[in-house]
Scaffold this motif. Structure first.
Motif, short mmCIF file in Angstrom:
data_model
loop_
_atom_site.label_atom_id
_atom_site.label_comp_id
_atom_site.label_asym_id
_atom_site.label_seq_id
_atom_site.Cartn_x
_atom_site.Cartn_y
_atom_site.Cartn_z
N ASP A 1 0.70 -1.55 -0.12
CA ASP A 1 0.11 -0.17 0.15
C ASP A 1 0.85 1.33 0.13
O ASP A 1 0.33 2.24 -0.29
CB ASP A 1 -1.01 0.14 1.27
CG ASP A 1 -2.20 -0.83 1.06
OD1 ASP A 1 -2.31 -1.27 0.24
OD2 ASP A 1 -2.60 -1.82 2.42
N ASN A 2 1.95 0.89 0.16
CA ASN A 2 3.37 1.95 0.35
C ASN A 2 4.01 1.62 -0.36
O ASN A 2 5.36 1.45 0.24
CB ASN A 2 3.42 3.38 1.81
CG ASN A 2 4.07 4.13 1.69
OD1 ASN A 2 4.22 5.01 0.76
ND2 ASN A 2 4.40 5.00 3.11
N VAL A 3 4.19 1.46 -1.68
CA VAL A 3 5.98 1.02 -2.07
C VAL A 3 6.70 1.92 -1.63
O VAL A 3 7.90 1.26 -2.05
CB VAL A 3 5.39 0.46 -3.65
CG1 VAL A 3 4.53 -0.53 -3.49
CG2 VAL A 3 4.98 1.72 -4.11
N GLY A 4 7.06 3.43 -1.42
CA GLY A 4 7.53 4.17 -1.73
C GLY A 4 8.61 4.25 -0.84
O GLY A 4 9.74 4.63 -0.18
N GLN A 5 7.80 3.52 0.33
CA GLN A 5 8.93 2.98 1.63
C GLN A 5 9.22 1.68 2.27
O GLN A 5 7.82 0.52 2.17
CB GLN A 5 8.17 4.32 2.74
CG GLN A 5 8.25 3.93 4.38
CD GLN A 5 7.62 5.02 5.21
OE1 GLN A 5 6.49 5.55 4.79
NE2 GLN A 5 8.05 4.81 6.19
N ILE A 6 10.31 1.85 3.06
CA ILE A 6 10.74 0.63 2.77
C ILE A 6 10.59 0.17 4.38
O ILE A 6 10.39 0.84 5.84
CB ILE A 6 12.61 -0.11 3.44
CG1 ILE A 6 12.68 0.21 1.69
CG2 ILE A 6 12.46 -0.99 4.03
CD1 ILE A 6 14.88 0.36 2.29
N ALA A 7 9.48 -0.61 4.59
CA ALA A 7 8.56 -0.81 6.03
C ALA A 7 9.72 -1.43 6.74
O ALA A 7 9.32 -1.24 7.99
CB ALA A 7 7.35 -1.89 5.63
N TRP A 8 10.60 -2.25 6.48
CA TRP A 8 12.08 -2.59 7.94
C TRP A 8 13.04 -3.54 6.87
O TRP A 8 12.68 -3.90 5.78
CB TRP A 8 11.20 -3.68 9.18
CG TRP A 8 10.25 -4.90 8.85
CD1 TRP A 8 9.06 -5.39 8.90
CD2 TRP A 8 10.95 -5.76 8.42
NE1 TRP A 8 9.19 -6.46 8.37
CE2 TRP A 8 10.34 -7.52 7.93
CE3 TRP A 8 12.56 -6.19 8.03
CZ2 TRP A 8 10.38 -8.57 8.07
CZ3 TRP A 8 12.49 -7.84 7.52
CH2 TRP A 8 12.12 -8.34 7.21
N LEU B 1 12.50 -14.22 11.76
CA LEU B 1 12.74 -13.00 11.63
C LEU B 1 10.73 -12.83 11.50
O LEU B 1 10.24 -13.77 11.12
CB LEU B 1 12.61 -11.95 10.69
CG LEU B 1 14.27 -11.95 10.76
CD1 LEU B 1 14.05 -11.45 8.92
CD2 LEU B 1 15.50 -11.92 11.27
N ASP B 2 10.03 -11.69 12.73
CA ASP B 2 8.96 -11.47 13.16
C ASP B 2 8.77 -10.36 11.73
O ASP B 2 9.41 -9.49 11.20
CB ASP B 2 8.65 -10.92 13.98
CG ASP B 2 7.32 -10.48 14.05
OD1 ASP B 2 6.86 -9.86 13.40
OD2 ASP B 2 7.16 -10.50 15.36
N ALA B 3 7.38 -11.19 10.89
CA ALA B 3 7.51 -11.08 9.57
C ALA B 3 6.97 -9.19 9.44
O ALA B 3 6.46 -8.52 8.37
CB ALA B 3 6.83 -11.69 8.85
N HIS B 4 6.38 -8.68 11.10
CA HIS B 4 5.81 -7.75 11.04
C HIS B 4 6.89 -7.16 11.24
O HIS B 4 6.85 -5.60 10.84
CB HIS B 4 4.83 -7.54 12.11
CG HIS B 4 3.91 -6.36 12.54
ND1 HIS B 4 3.59 -6.07 11.47
CD2 HIS B 4 3.77 -5.70 13.40
CE1 HIS B 4 2.70 -4.64 11.83
NE2 HIS B 4 3.07 -4.54 13.27
N THR B 5 7.67 -7.19 12.00
CA THR B 5 8.84 -5.77 12.02
C THR B 5 9.91 -6.28 11.58
O THR B 5 10.83 -5.51 12.05
CB THR B 5 8.67 -5.97 13.81
OG1 THR B 5 9.02 -7.18 14.40
CG2 THR B 5 7.17 -6.27 14.70
N GLY B 6 10.68 -7.35 11.47
CA GLY B 6 11.39 -7.79 11.44
C GLY B 6 12.59 -8.14 12.81
O GLY B 6 13.90 -8.50 12.40
#
Length: 622
Positions: free
Chosen positions: A126-133, A175-180
């Protein structure tokens, strides 16, 4: 009876040392599973990943499913509109080395892993311009020098809210898939012994399965099973050695070639002395799984050393397809493709599990395109061969397959030995196909295979084993195959050996294949062309020049009603080892440098994730 038909139709300090040796010698989306849905038995837990994989909007397993089909039921992109594809978004990987993996998409999250230093990225779609982690494993400078050939990685695995990644030095991370966040770590190799890890893990139930690389360093191959919740190693099965190490039951493990039990010490009896202790047979390819039979399938690689004169015997069970019970590791059956390998025809290429028509019946099939140039169609329950053909008519190291023993009939003139330079061997050591995975399309019932087309000269010499140092023992020069081209992309029937159509490429087609319900196939070339073809006839319907050559594998997913196709662009691997390691002698890089010396005229190093889609107006109309 086994059939054979020839169809005639118009890496780094020690990786560099190998070259020199050759030269002179989330948010998780709605589809993600909660922990309560993931059972603990192999069958029950794997069902959750099976269910996720059935949602064509996602790509939750490295190959898309357990059967290694690399096929998608998405059809928004089809033969009519694929010409309108556009770049939707891109992302630099921050690396310069070869990218042999593929992203995963779970819910609204994308995950992918790079070559060393093995960066792991999570992107919210939903926000490909930013690395989530982002996660970077601790650096281990001992690993790159012993990575043959290039410091590649073939991608992460997912299960139950966790992402499983392996680093080049053999460290495994959950890794926690939500936070890394790191949940646990485990060890699966020691670079000081020449062991590295480059393969994509596979999760089955409460276990994550990971192999090992390093056959060119005398590493004794194995596959390990780790507990997904704790990282504890539950079992390890070796490729050679005592039955107890291999988890072989002498009376019940079947030799698929003969249909009989392998017998006691089947591996030890096929090696001279203690050669099995550094006998190769590494397990760095792709893995597949049949939930109904509860069997894990994979291949073992070349025996060490490359000099066959130093290791008399069949060198079991290198060059072998293994079928193991994932719960216990016990081997149900084995099938050795190239006994006493004298050409480096690694047997690690993927096993594709598909129904096959045999003598009027549908049988549970396993199809394997081996490096040695033969395609193998086996009954995956028993290992019995159903059909074996040359899938490249230039194959000449063997004249055919013995129908009584199901073993190759080797041409004595092409058998290598110490002190002899054997010329015009086809295929070369890179094989008619290396690890680049094929795709199976259930609509056409054909296999779409990106291939090499190469020949070589091969001179074996004596070499001594020393842990952590190259253990090769051969000088190799590779050349394009007959016709002067190096790559083929084909549509193929493994039960008849018929190539329905083929496209030729200047260089090897070193990236994997994807097929879709839209009748379109995708693959990339070493020069960086990302191509879409009509699965019916091979006509190229779309081509885009990516920033770097492609050795990665396309995948596809749907997000917010729009189908996307993604590919990692980043030249490298064995095919481009001269570029990545700045090698120039023709025999360097285990013989690969001279073959592709002109590749740098067509592409350059660099890593990028490329994502394509139809224009919104076209997509909404489909």
């Amino acid at each position: 009876m086994t059939k054979l038909r020839i169809r005639l139709r118009g890496p780094s300090l020690k990786a560099t040392a190998l070259g020199l040796l050759g030269a002179g010698v989330l948010a998780l989306g709605a589809h993600a599973q909660s922990s309560s849905t993931m059972g603990m038995s192999a069958t029950g837990a794997s069902t959750s990943l099976e269910t996720l994989a059935k949602d064509a909007n996602q790509w939750v397993l490295p190959s898309g499913d357990y059967a290694n089909w690399r096929y998608s039921r998405l059809n928004q992109i089809n033969t009519t509109n694929v010409k309108d594809l556009q770049v939707a978004w891109t992302m630099s990987t921050g690396t310069n080395r070869g990218l042999e993996g593929q992203p995963l998409v779970v819910g609204n999250m994308m995950y992918f892993q790079t070559s060393y230093p093995n960066y792991v990225y999570a992107i919210n779609l939903d926000n490909v311009g930013q690395i989530a982690w982002q996660f970077t494993p601790p650096a281990n400078e001992d690993a790159p020098p012993v990575a043959c050939c290039d410091v590649v990685n073939r991608g992460p695995a997912y299960a139950n809210g966790k992402l499983f990644v392996d680093a080049l030095d053999g460290t495994v991370f959950a890794l926690d898939a939500h936070t890394g966040k790191v949940l646990w770590t485990a060890n699966n190799g020691d670079p000081k012994q020449g062991q590295t890890v480059t393969s994509a893990p596979l999760v089955i139930g409460n276990k994550v399965f990971i192999g090992v690389s390093g056959g060119e360093y005398g590493v004794r191959g194995y596959i390990s099973a780790f507990d997904v919740d704790s990282g504890k190693m539950l079992w390890r099965g070796y490729s050679e050695g005592p039955d107890s190490d291999m988890l072989i039951n002498a009376s019940t493990t079947i030799n698929g070639a003969t249909g009989q039990p392998v017998g006691a010490d089947s591996s030890l009896k096929s090696w001279q002395g203690d050669q099995w202790k550094y006998g190769g047979g590494t397990t760095w390819g792709w893995y597949s799984y049949d939930p109904k039979l509860n069997l894990l399938y994979y291949g073992s690689g070349n025996p060490g050393t490359w000099n066959p004169s130093q290791r008399p015997g069949d060198n079991k069970w290198s060059m072998t397809i293994f079928a193991r019970n994932p719960d216990t590791g016990e081997v149900k059956w084995v099938y050795q493709m190239t006994p006493h390998d004298g050409w480096d025809y690694d047997g690690v290429n993927e096993m594709v599990l598909a129904p096959l028509e045999y003598q009027g019946h549908t049988v549970p099939g396993l199809v394997h395109f081996d490096r040695n140039g033969f395609s193998y169609a086996l009954n995956r329950e028993t290992g019995k061969p159903l059909a074996i053909f040359k899938y490249d008519p230039s194959v000449n190291w063997a004249t055919g397959i013995d129908p009584k023993t199901s073993t190759p009939i080797v041409d004595p003139a092409k058998m290598t030995e110490e002190g002899k330079n054997v010329t015009n061997i086809c295929p070369a050591s890179q094989g008619d196909k290396d690890e680049q995975p094929v795709s199976y399309d259930p609509q056409t019932k054909l296999f779409y295979a990106p291939l090499n087309h190469l020949c070589m000269s091969y001179q074996a010499f004596n070499v001594k084993y020393m842990a952590g140092f190259p253990y090769v023992g051969a000088l190799v020069n590779m050349t394009p195959g007959p016709g002067g081209y190096r790559g083929r992309f084909i549509a193929y029937d493994p039960m008849t050996g018929q190539t329905k159509w083929e496209n030729h490429d200047m260089f090897q087609d070193w990236g994997g294949a994807l097929t879709t319900a839209g009748g379109v196939g995708f693959y990339g070339t070493l020069t960086g062309q990302f191509q879409a073809v009509d699965l019916r006839n091979g006509h190229i319907l779309y081509s885009f020049k990516c920033p770097s050559g492609i050795i990665g594998n396309p995948m596809t997913y749907m997000h917010n009603g729009r189908q996307y196709v993604a590919i990692l662009s980043g030249v490298g691997g064995w095919a481009a080892i001269g570029m990545t390691n700045n090698l120039h002698e023709s025999t360097a890089g285990l013989g690969a440098v001279g073959l592709n010396a002109s590749l740098n005229q067509y592409t350059n190093l660099g890593g990028a994730l490329m994502v394509f889609a139809l224009p919104t107006t076209v997509a909404s109309a489909n």
